[in-house]
Motif scaffolding. Sequence first.
Motif, PDB file in Angstrom:
ATOM      1  N   UNK A 163       6.089  11.317  -4.436  1.00 44.17           N
ATOM      2  CA  UNK A 163       6.489  11.803  -5.755  1.00 44.17           C
ATOM      3  C   UNK A 163       6.063  13.259  -5.909  1.00 44.17           C
ATOM      4  N   UNK A 164       6.981  14.214  -5.999  1.00 46.68           N
ATOM      5  CA  UNK A 164       8.416  14.004  -5.872  1.00 46.68           C
ATOM      6  C   UNK A 164       8.847  13.729  -4.430  1.00 46.68           C
ATOM      7  N   UNK A 165      10.075  13.207  -4.286  1.00 43.13           N
ATOM      8  CA  UNK A 165      10.638  12.919  -2.961  1.00 43.13           C
ATOM      9  C   UNK A 165      11.885  13.772  -2.737  1.00 43.13           C
ATOM     10  N   UNK A 166      12.199  13.955  -1.466  1.00 41.32           N
ATOM     11  CA  UNK A 166      13.435  14.689  -1.174  1.00 41.32           C
ATOM     12  C   UNK A 166      14.042  14.210   0.137  1.00 41.32           C
ATOM     13  N   UNK A 167      15.316  14.519   0.286  1.00 41.05           N
ATOM     14  CA  UNK A 167      15.911  14.398   1.608  1.00 41.05           C
ATOM     15  C   UNK A 167      16.214  15.814   2.063  1.00 41.05           C
ATOM     16  N   UNK A 168      16.077  16.016   3.379  1.00 38.46           N
ATOM     17  CA  UNK A 168      16.284  17.360   3.904  1.00 38.46           C
ATOM     18  C   UNK A 168      17.552  17.368   4.748  1.00 38.46           C
ATOM     19  N   UNK A 169      18.427  18.324   4.450  1.00 36.97           N
ATOM     20  CA  UNK A 169      19.670  18.485   5.206  1.00 36.97           C
ATOM     21  C   UNK A 169      19.611  19.798   5.975  1.00 36.97           C
ATOM     22  N   UNK A 170      20.349  19.850   7.080  1.00 41.39           N
ATOM     23  CA  UNK A 170      20.581  21.157   7.704  1.00 41.39           C
ATOM     24  C   UNK A 170      22.070  21.462   7.560  1.00 41.39           C
ATOM     25  N   UNK A 171      22.366  22.760   7.440  1.00 41.63           N
ATOM     26  CA  UNK A 171      23.774  23.129   7.362  1.00 41.63           C
ATOM     27  C   UNK A 171      24.417  22.835   8.716  1.00 41.63           C
ATOM     28  N   UNK A 172      25.632  22.278   8.668  1.00 41.42           N
ATOM     29  CA  UNK A 172      26.291  21.812   9.897  1.00 41.42           C
ATOM     30  C   UNK A 172      26.372  22.933  10.940  1.00 41.42           C
ATOM     31  N   UNK A 173      25.793  22.674  12.113  1.00 36.37           N
ATOM     32  CA  UNK A 173      25.776  23.695  13.175  1.00 36.37           C
ATOM     33  C   UNK A 173      27.151  23.833  13.820  1.00 36.37           C
ATOM     34  N   UNK A 204       0.824  -1.216   0.000  1.00 39.28           N
ATOM     35  CA  UNK A 204       0.000   0.000   0.000  1.00 39.28           C
ATOM     36  C   UNK A 204       0.858   1.265   0.000  1.00 39.28           C
ATOM     37  N   UNK A 205       2.163   1.084   0.245  1.00 35.99           N
ATOM     38  CA  UNK A 205       3.092   2.216   0.158  1.00 35.99           C
ATOM     39  C   UNK A 205       3.822   2.189  -1.184  1.00 35.99           C
ATOM     40  N   UNK A 206       3.186   1.561  -2.155  1.00 39.94           N
ATOM     41  CA  UNK A 206       3.703   1.550  -3.527  1.00 39.94           C
ATOM     42  C   UNK A 206       5.082   0.884  -3.625  1.00 39.94           C
ATOM     43  N   UNK A 207       5.332  -0.057  -2.735  1.00 41.33           N
ATOM     44  CA  UNK A 207       6.606  -0.773  -2.737  1.00 41.33           C
ATOM     45  C   UNK A 207       6.307  -2.234  -3.100  1.00 41.33           C
ATOM     46  N   UNK A 258      15.377  13.136  -4.110  1.00 42.21           N
ATOM     47  CA  UNK A 258      15.679  11.773  -3.682  1.00 42.21           C
ATOM     48  C   UNK A 258      14.598  10.859  -4.228  1.00 42.21           C
ATOM     49  N   UNK A 259      14.642   9.580  -3.876  1.00 42.38           N
ATOM     50  CA  UNK A 259      13.541   8.693  -4.288  1.00 42.38           C
ATOM     51  C   UNK A 259      13.001   7.896  -3.102  1.00 42.38           C
ATOM     52  N   UNK A 260      11.704   7.939  -2.921  1.00 43.38           N
ATOM     53  CA  UNK A 260      10.988   6.998  -2.045  1.00 43.38           C
ATOM     54  C   UNK A 260       9.809   6.482  -2.850  1.00 43.38           C
ATOM     55  N   UNK A 261       9.468   5.201  -2.708  1.00 41.28           N
ATOM     56  CA  UNK A 261       8.387   4.653  -3.535  1.00 41.28           C
ATOM     57  C   UNK A 261       7.034   5.320  -3.273  1.00 41.28           C
ATOM     58  N   UNK A 262       6.821   5.785  -2.056  1.00 43.23           N
ATOM     59  CA  UNK A 262       5.486   6.257  -1.652  1.00 43.23           C
ATOM     60  C   UNK A 262       5.309   7.759  -1.761  1.00 43.23           C
ATOM     61  N   UNK A 298       5.845  14.495  -1.569  1.00 42.43           N
ATOM     62  CA  UNK A 298       4.407  14.596  -1.777  1.00 42.43           C
ATOM     63  C   UNK A 298       3.861  13.179  -1.893  1.00 42.43           C
ATOM     64  N   UNK A 299       2.811  12.876  -1.122  1.00 42.84           N
ATOM     65  CA  UNK A 299       2.294  11.508  -1.095  1.00 42.84           C
ATOM     66  C   UNK A 299       1.930  11.076  -2.518  1.00 42.84           C
ATOM     67  N   UNK A 300       2.440   9.922  -2.929  1.00 41.06           N
ATOM     68  CA  UNK A 300       2.231   9.397  -4.283  1.00 41.06           C
ATOM     69  C   UNK A 300       0.724   9.212  -4.531  1.00 41.06           C
ATOM     70  N   UNK A 301       0.219   9.669  -5.694  1.00 42.23           N
ATOM     71  CA  UNK A 301      -1.223   9.554  -5.967  1.00 42.23           C
ATOM     72  C   UNK A 301      -1.718   8.106  -5.832  1.00 42.23           C
ATOM     73  N   UNK A 302      -0.859   7.139  -6.184  1.00 38.15           N
ATOM     74  CA  UNK A 302      -1.261   5.740  -6.080  1.00 38.15           C
ATOM     75  C   UNK A 302      -1.541   5.359  -4.609  1.00 38.15           C
TER      76      UNK A 302
END
Length: 341
Positions: A256-266, A143-146, A250-254, A289-293
């Motif tokens: 689209x689009x997907x991303x990874x979030x970084x913080x600048x090194x404190x 159900x998570x498109x995987x 980035x890519x996650x199956x569930x 964004x939650x995949x439409x599927x």
Amino acid sequence: MKEILEELRISSREAISQADGIDALEALRVRYLGKKGELTAILKQMGRLSAEERPIIGQLANQIRAELEAELDARRDQLREQALEAKLQEETLDVTMPGAPVMLGRRHPLSRTLDEIKEIFIGMGFSIVEGPEIELSSYNFDKLNTQEGHPARDRQDTFYFNDDDTLLLRTQTSPVQIHTMETTPLPIRVISPGRVYRKDEVDATHSPMFHQVEGLVVDRGITMGDLKGTLNTVLRQLYGPGTVTRFRPHHFPFTEPSCEVDIQCFECGGKGCRVCKGEGWIEVLGAGMVHPRVLEGCGIDTQVYSGFAFGMGLERLAMRRFGISDLRLVFENDVRFLEQF
Ligand code: DAH
């Protein structure tokens, strides 16, 4: 006989005054006044006395008996009093004495970090939901498109309960997204913290059990802008108002689009150091964004609704927060470690 009685009068008085307990006193009563007692023994010899002596001695004997009885009673009262006094003395409570220290425990660094995260999200109108740790493959993956064949489903990585791989220990908190969408009326704004399981060897950065915090928002007109705004706000509350963020594709199956979030090194401000391993950036979460599927699988009309989701590792956050360098310390529950926070 008169002398004998007088002697008894003196010696018994002495003995009674020195009796140091109720038992000793009782023994004296028997010794003098009992059936085979000393006074009784003397009285038995009265027959030998002359008619003139008998009433005088008899009277003296009776007087001594009365005296003895009175002395025994008085001494008994005195001993009881003393015992009570001693007991009271012993039980006196000195309220000026310093109290015995009570060992207070403290909250685990993971709990503290999680409470802080909950606080931030509750402040933004999110609810907190929970899902099962023993999960169906369909919820953890399909159900998570995987789909079947996806590397994440590998038996090398996942704890399955049965041979047909339908029941498992969840590998992520993302299946809670599905449970929530299936049971909760829209709009949805939830986070879901909890344990997840993967077949990893224990080392300084891995554990077969760790914690994630999942997030899900579904409503009309939700965009990537809502995702960025929400996560920026959260990360600035967690890491400080000046925190610089970066959203990296980035890519996650569930999602689209997907991303990874970084913080600048404190630590180094982006120059590259030991903390960020020379990168200048530290990855803090995955989102998209939650995949439409996925939405449609839960019966949500994607013509009207859209959503975003994110997932972050709790341990990594807590370790960064408290400067903990080895993940094992977090789970060993050594008091010497836990006392430091
Ligand atoms: N479930 C992902 C993991 O375990 C984390 C994650 C990424 C969760 C993106 C999300 C998301 O909800 O949108 O690595």
